[in-house]
Design an enzyme around this catalytic site. Structure first.
Site, PDB file in Angstrom:
ATOM      1  N   SER A   1       0.826  -1.219   0.000  1.00 50.38           N
ATOM      2  CA  SER A   1       0.000   0.000   0.000  1.00 50.38           C
ATOM      3  C   SER A   1       0.856   1.263   0.000  1.00 50.38           C
ATOM      4  O   SER A   1       1.957   1.281   0.576  1.00 50.38           O
ATOM      5  CB  SER A   1      -0.881  -0.010   1.257  1.00 50.38           C
ATOM      6  OG  SER A   1      -1.431   1.258   1.482  1.00 50.38           O
TER       7      SER A   1
ATOM      8  N   TYR B   1     -13.042 -15.486   2.205  1.00 50.91           N
ATOM      9  CA  TYR B   1     -12.584 -15.922   3.528  1.00 50.91           C
ATOM     10  C   TYR B   1     -12.187 -17.393   3.549  1.00 50.91           C
ATOM     11  O   TYR B   1     -11.795 -17.914   4.590  1.00 50.91           O
ATOM     12  CB  TYR B   1     -13.692 -15.692   4.566  1.00 50.91           C
ATOM     13  CG  TYR B   1     -14.072 -14.233   4.748  1.00 50.91           C
ATOM     14  CD1 TYR B   1     -13.164 -13.219   4.461  1.00 50.91           C
ATOM     15  CD2 TYR B   1     -15.331 -13.864   5.220  1.00 50.91           C
ATOM     16  CE1 TYR B   1     -13.498 -11.888   4.614  1.00 50.91           C
ATOM     17  CE2 TYR B   1     -15.672 -12.529   5.387  1.00 50.91           C
ATOM     18  CZ  TYR B   1     -14.753 -11.546   5.087  1.00 50.91           C
ATOM     19  OH  TYR B   1     -15.079 -10.227   5.246  1.00 50.91           O
TER      20      TYR B   1
ATOM     21  N   SER C   1     -13.560  -4.931  -7.097  1.00 47.88           N
ATOM     22  CA  SER C   1     -13.454  -4.823  -5.635  1.00 47.88           C
ATOM     23  C   SER C   1     -14.398  -3.751  -5.135  1.00 47.88           C
ATOM     24  O   SER C   1     -14.610  -2.738  -5.810  1.00 47.88           O
ATOM     25  CB  SER C   1     -12.006  -4.422  -5.286  1.00 47.88           C
ATOM     26  OG  SER C   1     -11.882  -4.007  -3.946  1.00 47.88           O
TER      27      SER C   1
ATOM     28  N   TYR D   1      -2.328   5.513  -3.992  1.00 48.94           N
ATOM     29  CA  TYR D   1      -3.391   6.503  -3.760  1.00 48.94           C
ATOM     30  C   TYR D   1      -2.885   7.790  -4.386  1.00 48.94           C
ATOM     31  O   TYR D   1      -1.926   8.386  -3.880  1.00 48.94           O
ATOM     32  CB  TYR D   1      -3.653   6.687  -2.258  1.00 48.94           C
ATOM     33  CG  TYR D   1      -4.556   5.634  -1.668  1.00 48.94           C
ATOM     34  CD1 TYR D   1      -5.733   5.265  -2.309  1.00 48.94           C
ATOM     35  CD2 TYR D   1      -4.252   5.013  -0.461  1.00 48.94           C
ATOM     36  CE1 TYR D   1      -6.558   4.298  -1.779  1.00 48.94           C
ATOM     37  CE2 TYR D   1      -5.087   4.046   0.076  1.00 48.94           C
ATOM     38  CZ  TYR D   1      -6.235   3.692  -0.590  1.00 48.94           C
ATOM     39  OH  TYR D   1      -7.061   2.740  -0.065  1.00 48.94           O
TER      40      TYR D   1
HETATM   41  C1  LIG Z   1      -7.175  -2.724   7.350  1.00 48.67           C
HETATM   42  C2  LIG Z   1      -7.318  -2.560   5.861  1.00 48.67           C
HETATM   43  C3  LIG Z   1      -6.551  -1.585   5.210  1.00 48.67           C
HETATM   44  C4  LIG Z   1      -6.654  -1.447   3.821  1.00 48.67           C
HETATM   45  N1  LIG Z   1      -5.827  -0.550   3.196  1.00 48.67           N
HETATM   46  C5  LIG Z   1      -5.881  -0.456   1.845  1.00 48.67           C
HETATM   47  C6  LIG Z   1      -4.985   0.382   1.163  1.00 48.67           C
HETATM   48  O1  LIG Z   1      -4.122   1.020   1.750  1.00 48.67           O
HETATM   49  N2  LIG Z   1      -5.102   0.474  -0.184  1.00 48.67           N
HETATM   50  C7  LIG Z   1      -6.042  -0.223  -0.882  1.00 48.67           C
HETATM   51  O2  LIG Z   1      -6.121  -0.111  -2.120  1.00 48.67           O
HETATM   52  N3  LIG Z   1      -6.883  -1.057  -0.264  1.00 48.67           N
HETATM   53  C8  LIG Z   1      -6.818  -1.194   1.082  1.00 48.67           C
HETATM   54  N4  LIG Z   1      -7.654  -2.071   1.706  1.00 48.67           N
HETATM   55  C9  LIG Z   1      -8.600  -2.884   0.920  1.00 48.67           C
HETATM   56  C10 LIG Z   1      -7.972  -4.209   0.479  1.00 48.67           C
HETATM   57  O3  LIG Z   1      -6.971  -4.014  -0.480  1.00 48.67           O
HETATM   58  C11 LIG Z   1      -9.023  -5.140  -0.144  1.00 48.67           C
HETATM   59  O4  LIG Z   1      -9.701  -4.472  -1.181  1.00 48.67           O
HETATM   60  C12 LIG Z   1     -10.046  -5.648   0.859  1.00 48.67           C
HETATM   61  O5  LIG Z   1      -9.466  -5.878   2.126  1.00 48.67           O
HETATM   62  C13 LIG Z   1     -10.662  -6.923   0.312  1.00 48.67           C
HETATM   63  O6  LIG Z   1     -11.626  -7.417   1.139  1.00 48.67           O
HETATM   64  P1  LIG Z   1     -11.389  -8.573   2.249  1.00 48.67           P
HETATM   65  O7  LIG Z   1     -10.758  -7.875   3.419  1.00 48.67           O
HETATM   66  O8  LIG Z   1     -12.773  -9.009   2.541  1.00 48.67           O
HETATM   67  O9  LIG Z   1     -10.510  -9.633   1.641  1.00 48.67           O
HETATM   68  C14 LIG Z   1      -7.562  -2.251   3.095  1.00 48.67           C
HETATM   69  C15 LIG Z   1      -8.307  -3.228   3.753  1.00 48.67           C
HETATM   70  C16 LIG Z   1      -8.182  -3.395   5.119  1.00 48.67           C
HETATM   71  C17 LIG Z   1      -8.991  -4.479   5.795  1.00 48.67           C
HETATM   72  O1  LIG Z   2      -8.507   1.577   5.494  1.00 48.35           O
HETATM   73  C1  LIG Z   2      -8.554   1.440   4.264  1.00 48.35           C
HETATM   74  O2  LIG Z   2      -9.256   0.570   3.720  1.00 48.35           O
HETATM   75  C2  LIG Z   2      -7.811   2.331   3.404  1.00 48.35           C
HETATM   76  O3  LIG Z   2      -7.644   2.009   2.275  1.00 48.35           O
HETATM   77  C3  LIG Z   2      -7.344   3.653   3.873  1.00 48.35           C
HETATM   78  C4  LIG Z   2      -7.503   4.735   3.032  1.00 48.35           C
HETATM   79  C5  LIG Z   2      -7.096   5.988   3.463  1.00 48.35           C
HETATM   80  C6  LIG Z   2      -6.566   6.147   4.717  1.00 48.35           C
HETATM   81  C7  LIG Z   2      -6.413   5.070   5.550  1.00 48.35           C
HETATM   82  C8  LIG Z   2      -6.805   3.815   5.125  1.00 48.35           C
END
Ligand SMILES: Cc1cc2nc3c(=O)[nH]c(=O)nc-3n(C[C@H](O)[C@H](O)[C@H](O)COP(=O)(O)O)c2cc1C
Ligand SMILES: O=C(O)C(=O)c1ccccc1
Length: 381
Positions: free
Chosen positions: A121, A309, A272, A145
């Site tokens: 990320s 999951y 997604s 991002y």
């Molecule tokens: C704690 C957390 C942080 C995430 N941070 C990002 C991120 O920084 N950038 C991003 O594109 N997606 C982020 N995602 C989304 C994941 O890439 C992904 O789309 C999502 O977790 C998929 O669903 P699942 O958790 O049910 O497998 C984040 C998801 C979680 C749970």
């Molecule tokens: O938490 C997230 O899913 C995520 O993608 C995010 C986006 C911006 C700031 C912090 C987390």
């Protein structure tokens, strides 16, 4: 390449390690401070999107075709001219110091050991260079991002190219933060606490724009650069011109967007809904998948995430046409419970269940799997 199962290293608490998603979640709830746990587990608004993800998976059923000798199954896939032994990819998840002191370093090492591509990320706690150093030989993607300060994003992309990352993932569903009631209730703001500084703090463009070197100044800098509500297709085209790496769009749900993206020369998609964390009330990601697969028509890879999951879930997404599947929260829970080994353990369980499912469903390769038909229940109670 033939695959049966991936061997895993036993941990001391082997017997204690949760198998099901529910048990993983329960153990993580016990281990983490409430704010960290809710941030990871939760979704936007009433969490209807999160529920839609699960309902979508549960509405599909398998109809096995038997007596085909499934003693050997091949789970390998090919993606951007590389072969991978499994169809699993690590989804980008920011700020892994919220889960474990080794953060992204542990996750990237686990992914490398498992030979699965890893997506880092923009908001990682460790820098993209530090991650590349501990997992130099694995396939790594960098998730962007897009910053309001465009030069900063381009600088990070150049650094990712230099560090050997093999694709850029542009996330397009987070132009502003989702309405996350759990985080709002607890006033949980990990970025303000410095958890997302990995890729910013040493970036020359980021540093150039600081007015002074104080902690407050750089946290403010990250917060100001985080979201980009003005994002349009023009930015996508600019990104395509800037980098020679394949560019994937993450967050696609509408087939019209997929068609526009193809016109912009996009190299792949991740269907997604951000695991239900961004827009509430959205179609289950799995329900969006078949239409997008149909419109893309094999021109570029279509990856999938949100709500996988288990191995059976992965099987269903592949059967509906995904070329590969990304996992988010499950590996994050493994990280909380047992660091690098916990991540390996969770991903191995999901993988091994996929292999079992293929054998019992009469499917011997991912190509075969992508051609089988599932039955969809019309309504659910
Ligand atoms: C704690 C957390 C942080 C995430 N941070 C990002 C991120 O920084 N950038 C991003 O594109 N997606 C982020 N995602 C989304 C994941 O890439 C992904 O789309 C999502 O977790 C998929 O669903 P699942 O958790 O049910 O497998 C984040 C998801 C979680 C749970
Ligand atoms: O938490 C997230 O899913 C995520 O993608 C995010 C986006 C911006 C700031 C912090 C987390």
């Amino acid at each position: 390449m033939e695959n049966q199962s991936i061997e895993i290293i036993d941990t001391d608490n082997e017997k204690m390690f949760p198998i099901t998603y529910k048990d993983l979640e329960a153990m993580v709830e016990e281990k983490l401070p409430k704010g960290n746990y809710e941030y990871i587990r939760g979704g936007a608004g009433s969490e209807q999107t999160m529920r839609n993800n699960r309902i979508a998976f549960e509405s599909y059923s398998l109809v096995p075709q038997l007596l085909k000798d499934t003693s050997q199954v091949n789970t390998s896939i090919s993606l951007f001219n590389r072969t991978h032994p499994t169809p699993f990819i690590f989804a980008p998840v920011g700020m892994n110091l919220l889960e474990h002191p080794d953060g992204e370093l542990a996750v990237a090492k686990a992914a490398s050991n498992l030979n699965m591509p890893y997506s880092l990320s923009t908001l990682s706690s460790y820098s993209l260079e530090e991650v590349a150093q501990v997992a130099p030989n694995s396939t790594k993607f960098f998730q962007v991002y897009w910053s309001v300060n465009e030069e900063l994003s381009l600088s990070m992309i150049s650094r990712a190219e230099d560090a050997g990352y093999k694709a850029i993932i542009l996330t397009i569903d987070t132009t502003t933060m989702g309405w996350r009631e759990g985080d709002l209730k607890q006033n949980f703001s990990p970025i303000s606490q410095g958890y997302a500084k990995g890729n910013y703090i040493n970036d020359p463009i980021f540093q150039m724009n600081l007015t002074n070197g104080t902690y407050e100044n750089y946290i403010d800098g990250i917060l100001k650069n985080l979201h980009h509500p003005h994002l349009t297709w023009a930015h996508v085209e600019k990104l395509k011109k800037y980098t020679n790496l394949p560019v994937l769009l993450k967050g696609i749900l509408h087939p019209n967007d997929a068609l526009k993206a193809l016109e912009s020369g996009i190299d792949g998609f991740i269907v997604s809904n951000h695991g239900g964390r961004q827009l509430d009330g959205v179609i289950g990601s799995l329900d969006a998948l078949p239409d997008i697969v149909k419109h893309v028509n094999g021109k570029v890879p279509v990856l999938f995430d949100s709500g996988i999951y288990s191995g059976v879930d992965a099987f269903k997404a592949l059967a509906l046409g995904a070329d590969a599947v990304c996992i988010g929260r499950p590996y994050v829970y493994g990280l909380v419970i047992a660091g690098e080994q916990g991540v390996e353990r969770v991903m191995t369980n999901i993988y091994n269940e996929l292999v079992t499912t293929m054998k019992l469903a009469g499917v011997r390769s991912i190509d075969e799997l992508r051609k089988i038909e599932l039955v969809k229940r019309k309504s659910h109670i």
